[in-house]
Structure formats: structure tokens, C-alpha cells
Design a protein around this motif. Sequence first.
Motif, PDB file in Angstrom:
ATOM      1  N   ARG A  51      51.774  -7.042  12.619  1.00 38.82           N
ATOM      2  CA  ARG A  51      51.881  -7.648  11.296  1.00 38.82           C
ATOM      3  C   ARG A  51      52.772  -8.900  11.346  1.00 38.82           C
ATOM      4  O   ARG A  51      52.476  -9.918  10.733  1.00 38.82           O
ATOM      5  CB  ARG A  51      52.455  -6.624  10.312  1.00 38.82           C
ATOM      6  CG  ARG A  51      52.380  -7.062   8.855  1.00 38.82           C
ATOM      7  CD  ARG A  51      53.025  -6.018   7.960  1.00 38.82           C
ATOM      8  NE  ARG A  51      52.318  -4.753   7.989  1.00 38.82           N
ATOM      9  CZ  ARG A  51      51.284  -4.448   7.229  1.00 38.82           C
ATOM     10  NH1 ARG A  51      50.806  -5.356   6.370  1.00 38.82           N
ATOM     11  NH2 ARG A  51      50.707  -3.258   7.297  1.00 38.82           N
ATOM     12  N   LYS A  52      53.873  -8.808  12.106  1.00 38.60           N
ATOM     13  CA  LYS A  52      54.774  -9.959  12.229  1.00 38.60           C
ATOM     14  C   LYS A  52      54.087 -11.106  12.971  1.00 38.60           C
ATOM     15  O   LYS A  52      54.214 -12.274  12.596  1.00 38.60           O
ATOM     16  CB  LYS A  52      56.047  -9.518  12.969  1.00 38.60           C
ATOM     17  CG  LYS A  52      57.161 -10.561  12.976  1.00 38.60           C
ATOM     18  CD  LYS A  52      57.029 -11.548  14.121  1.00 38.60           C
ATOM     19  CE  LYS A  52      58.119 -12.621  14.067  1.00 38.60           C
ATOM     20  NZ  LYS A  52      57.863 -13.709  15.028  1.00 38.60           N
ATOM     21  N   ILE A  53      53.358 -10.785  14.033  1.00 38.39           N
ATOM     22  CA  ILE A  53      52.668 -11.819  14.802  1.00 38.39           C
ATOM     23  C   ILE A  53      51.639 -12.536  13.938  1.00 38.39           C
ATOM     24  O   ILE A  53      51.519 -13.770  13.971  1.00 38.39           O
ATOM     25  CB  ILE A  53      52.012 -11.216  16.062  1.00 38.39           C
ATOM     26  CG1 ILE A  53      53.094 -10.767  17.051  1.00 38.39           C
ATOM     27  CG2 ILE A  53      51.058 -12.222  16.715  1.00 38.39           C
ATOM     28  CD1 ILE A  53      52.558  -9.935  18.199  1.00 38.39           C
ATOM     29  N   ALA A  54      50.896 -11.785  13.127  1.00 36.40           N
ATOM     30  CA  ALA A  54      49.902 -12.393  12.240  1.00 36.40           C
ATOM     31  C   ALA A  54      50.567 -13.343  11.265  1.00 36.40           C
ATOM     32  O   ALA A  54      50.071 -14.446  11.002  1.00 36.40           O
ATOM     33  CB  ALA A  54      49.143 -11.300  11.479  1.00 36.40           C
ATOM     34  N   ALA A  55      51.735 -12.940  10.733  1.00 38.55           N
ATOM     35  CA  ALA A  55      52.454 -13.795   9.790  1.00 38.55           C
ATOM     36  C   ALA A  55      52.931 -15.074  10.466  1.00 38.55           C
ATOM     37  O   ALA A  55      52.866 -16.168   9.887  1.00 38.55           O
ATOM     38  CB  ALA A  55      53.634 -13.033   9.200  1.00 38.55           C
ATOM     39  N   THR A  56      53.415 -14.967  11.700  1.00 39.33           N
ATOM     40  CA  THR A  56      53.898 -16.140  12.431  1.00 39.33           C
ATOM     41  C   THR A  56      52.745 -17.086  12.743  1.00 39.33           C
ATOM     42  O   THR A  56      52.876 -18.307  12.592  1.00 39.33           O
ATOM     43  CB  THR A  56      54.597 -15.717  13.730  1.00 39.33           C
ATOM     44  OG1 THR A  56      55.723 -14.887  13.397  1.00 39.33           O
ATOM     45  CG2 THR A  56      55.089 -16.921  14.510  1.00 39.33           C
ATOM     46  N   LEU A  57      51.616 -16.548  13.180  1.00 36.32           N
ATOM     47  CA  LEU A  57      50.447 -17.384  13.461  1.00 36.32           C
ATOM     48  C   LEU A  57      50.014 -18.134  12.202  1.00 36.32           C
ATOM     49  O   LEU A  57      49.797 -19.349  12.222  1.00 36.32           O
ATOM     50  CB  LEU A  57      49.298 -16.520  13.984  1.00 36.32           C
ATOM     51  CG  LEU A  57      49.417 -16.005  15.417  1.00 36.32           C
ATOM     52  CD1 LEU A  57      48.384 -14.915  15.675  1.00 36.32           C
ATOM     53  CD2 LEU A  57      49.248 -17.132  16.424  1.00 36.32           C
TER      54      LEU A  57
END
Length: 335
Positions: free
Chosen positions: A75-81
Motif C-alpha cells: 500500500r505504501k509503495i503504491a502511494a509513493t509511485l
Amino acid sequence: MPSSKPLMTQSSGPTPDSVESALRTLETESGGINALAAALRGPLGATFAKAVDLIRNAKGRVIVTGLGKSGHMARKIAATLASTGTPAFFVHTAEAAHGDLGMITTDDVIMALSWSGEQPEMKTLVNYSARFAIPMIAVTSNAASSLGQAADTVIELPKAREACPHNLAPTTSTMMQVAIGDAIAIALLEGRGFTALEFAHFHPGGKLGAMLKFVRDYMRTGAEIPVKPEGTKMSDAVMEMSAKGLGCVCIVNAANEAIGIITDGDLRRHMRPDLLTVSVDDIMTRQPKTVPPSMLASEMIEVLNTSKITTLVVTEADKVVGIVHLHDLLRAGVA
């Protein structure tokens, strides 16, 4: 009555057990990051580059998925992308089988996080990826796992000890997952030349959003600008400073170009009996710091901090168009 509780002070005594534990955790997790960096300098580098190219060339979005702690990292990676210019969103691995597969199109790329690569819930996404030829990137510690074998590209994270003393609670492993996600996001950002101005479109709120606005959004204009022409008596300049309440007055020439500034500090430095009768030309600080209205607020803060001043004159084509004071920036949550 004074408290008998001792004050916490720096001491050369024994380090508390909790601090020793924290240090062990940080050392263990940093060991995982170092191992990941070493792997990227080796064979992992080629598969990492392939994964980045796969995402860069996709027509759709990045679907980041995971379960448990890997799900939180996904979820964090998706937000950063998404915040750095790569359209992405999170799909919960278990929910995918209950209708969320409809969120995924054939133009997308799936990035699946699973430390073991053997989560049974991942099978639905693996089958869906294969059925519709949707590229899948596996982020796992086991390239030979079911997920690894099904994926188009495998980013195999090095096996490192968890910070948990039982080597069970996901700590080092999740740190490496989010680190590789950050690395992918920044590689994509740099590859497309993603600018601070583009970044601002996705971050209009909070302090970060405030820092990504422009000088023009914070400057005072028109009648709010404390300004007097060269040759003015100091008595008039002081009245202007008091009326505008910024603790300064900008001195301009006939072409409305900033040639000087007088601040409260200048008044203190030049305090003398005839101060109010002399010309502003004798008191002003010449060549004041100026910034254009198009400058980012973050850059403006850097100018203020570097120059150790509280006021900036805003000019466009050498003409005074505004003034910015540190107090205004503090109120706006920028500084």
C-alpha cells in the motif's frame, strides 16, 4: 514543593536495555538494506532494470498487491509511485478474488509482494495475470517459489535475519520491501525527468503542498507593499514602516526598481538625534535580496535561511511587484 523526581540528563552510565534493543534492531535492519544494495550491484541489478522498464513502458497503471505485512508495504509503495508520477494503486490480495480483479486491466502491470512467494491467496492474481497476459513483477525472497516461477520478472530480495530475536516478526524483510519500492519509484521519477512542479500537482495539501506553491502565492502586493522613493526623509519612511506593519520599507528609483531596503535593524544601527531628518539614501541597505514571483516557496525559504533575513522583495523585469515576510510564511505553514 519541588519535585523529587530526577531530571533526565545525558549520562555516561550504562545504556538502558530499551536503547540497546533499538540499536540492535537498527543494526539488523541496516544490514538488510546493505545486503540489498550489494545484490543490486550484482545480478539483481539486471532484473531490477527490467522491472523498471516494464513499468515505464506500460500503457496502464501499476497494481501493487500483497497480504499481511507485505500488504501494508504494498500500500505504501503504491502511494509513493502515484505521488511521483507513476499511476498506481493497491489491491488487497485476498479481496482480489471477491471482485477486485475488475480493477485490473490488460494495460496494467502487477507488482506482487510476498516474502515466501507461497501465499495461497496469491494464486487468484497469478491465474488472472496468466489468463489475460498481464505482466507480473514478483518481489520475494524466493525466486523458485510459486509466485517467482509464475512472474515475468522476479526481484529476489536477499535473505536477511529479522530484527525480531526469534527471527519471526517481519521487520528487516518489510524494510527491504519498502526500500526496493522506493528505489523503483525514484528510478522512474528520474527516468522521466519528473519535476518539482509536476510533484506539486499531486501534493496540494499540508506543509509539503505549501512548500510547492510559488512566491506569488504568498507575497503582498499593491498598497500592502511598504515602499518609498529614493530621497524620501526618514520620518516618512518610518511612518510607512509603521503603517504597513512589516518592519521594513523598500526604497525604489523613478523606474520602480528596488535600490535599497530599510529594516528595523537598520534603524537600530543608525540611531542618532537627527535620524528622522536625513534621507533614506543615507540609511538604506543597498541591493536588497530579490526573488521572482515564479520561484518555488521551498527555494524562497532557502534564500531567507541562507541570507539570514526575514524579508524578500519580489521583482519582475526588475520592477517591484511584491514583498514577502517570514511571518506570512509561518502563518501559512511554509516555514
